[in-house]
Design a protein around this motif. Structure first.
Motif: not given
Length: 397
Positions: A314-340
């Motif tokens: 279960l911890t392996a499944i949790i770690g795999f799914i949960l860790a996929s979030a941050f790259s998407a969140i970071l690029v999404y946030a950078q698209e909200l404020l281009p140039g920053r």
């Protein structure tokens, strides 16, 4: 010259790939050293008779120094790039490791934690910028490759602690000075490339916003992202700071065995990290955020109640799914404020570390007042925050 100089015109793809791998490798070394601190908590608890509240305070000091400076570093370097801040940051981490290896009191442990945290706070915004500069337009892929280096390093920390530090004692932490020196050498080469990019490029205008959001809309979007990051990183903090103690208390494992099982979780997280960015490039950031934050819920709810073997699965499944979030969140946030780019990277990394720090401190108090098993029963509900993803605006990704 502004830091947006090289963000819109990446170098030739061959050069970019070398830089991406170099910065990912450096991220691995950086986060390996960062991970050594929580990995040796069982050893430090035994030597200094620490309670869970004190362990949470060590995490708090480490993560606050790693978080509070990051937005400031990113904001400043957006305007005034400092390529050679990367090897300088690693010098702070090196100092923290050396202090940790000889610390003889709880206050000295806090000093070591702070020095390690300062190194991280300078490293992450600028290295994230380098990854974007070298992306060749594949922003999600570049951030995932950069992030996976950090996750591999984080996973290796408990493994190395189990085989090197715990058997040989606190002083063996100093052996990892060679890791820091290697990172300094690699980052010096990366910094030369970064400085060269700034000299070659002409300033570019900041990209216009295309999402049509008002100021209040932007504030709302970032508030939702903050809640999602909080959910992810508090759960990650519960694992990195207390999962070893959970296994020791519930299943009677020794410290070395518990560290090996923690490695399984962190290794799965490293694999998941690489998935989020490229998938987000293809199907959209919001889809990845939905799945990665809300998806672990049934597994986190079951974790506190199952046996050892199923717990590891279960911890392996949790770690795999949960860790996929941050790259998407970071690029999404950078698209909200281009140039920053630097400011957003610093803000997101800093907030993530800060939430992990506060979460660890609060969970330590809760563990002392109740039990370590209750902590995991409580944290099991954190993925429910993923429902807020429905309120995020579309960015046209």
């Amino acid at each position: 010259m502004t830091a947006t100089t090289a963000e819109h015109q990446p170098a030739r793809q061959t050069t970019s790939l070398w830089i991406l791998f170099a910065i990912s490798f450096s991220h691995m070394l950086n986060d390996l050293m960062q991970a050594l601190l929580p990995a040796v908590y069982p050893l430090l608890r035994e030597i200094y008779a620490l309670d869970f509240t004190q362990i949470g305070l060590i995490t708090l000091v480490n993560q606050l120094t790693a978080s509070l400076l990051q937005p400031l570093v990113g904001y400043y370097t957006d305007k005034y790039p400092k390529p050679y801040s990367l090897p300088i940051a690693m010098c702070s981490t090196l100092s923290g490791l050396l202090v940790l290896s000889v610390a003889s009191s709880f206050p000295m442990l806090l000093v070591a934690a702070a020095l390690i945290g300062v190194g991280s706070s300078i490293f992450h915004p600028e290295s994230s910028r380098v990854a974007r500069m070298a992306s060749g337009g594949r922003l999600g892929f570049a951030q995932s490759l950069f992030q996976v280096g950090g996750n591999v390093g984080t996973a290796m920390g408990p493994l190395l602690a189990a085989f090197i530090i715990i058997p040989r004692g606190q002083g063996s932490v100093s052996w990892f000075a060679m890791v820091a020196l290697t990172a300094i050498a690699v980052l010096f080469a990366v910094s030369r490339w970064y400085a060269g990019q700034n000299r070659m490029k002409k300033p570019q205008p900041v990209a216009a916003r295309t999402h049509g959001l008002s100021r209040s809309g932007l504030i709302g979007a970032f508030a939702i992202l903050a809640m999602l990051v909080m959910s992810k990183n508090v759960y990650m903090a519960s694992m990195t700071s207390f999962y070893s103690f959970f296994l020791i208390e519930k299943f009677g494992l020794d410290a070395s065995s518990a560290q090996l099982y923690l490695f399984v979780f962190l290794g799965a997280a490293a694999a998941g990290t690489f998935i989020g960015g490229p998938v987000g490039d293809k199907v959209g950031r919001k889809v990845v955020i939905w799945v990665s934050i809300l998806g672990p819920l049934p597994f986190t709810l079951a974790l506190p109640y199952v046996g050892l073997e199923l717990s590891i699965v279960l911890t392996a499944i949790i770690g795999f799914i949960l860790a996929s979030a941050f790259s998407a969140i970071l690029v999404y946030a950078q698209e909200l404020l281009p140039g920053r780019v630097g400011m957003i990277a610093g803000l997101m990394f800093g907030f993530a570390f800060g939430m992990g720090a506060l979460g660890a401190a609060v969970l330590g108090v809760v563990a002392d007042a109740t039990s370590i098993i209750f902590v995991f029963q409580l944290c099991a509900f954190l993925p429910l925050v993923g429902l807020l993803t429905a309120l995020l605006p579309n960015t046209g990704d």
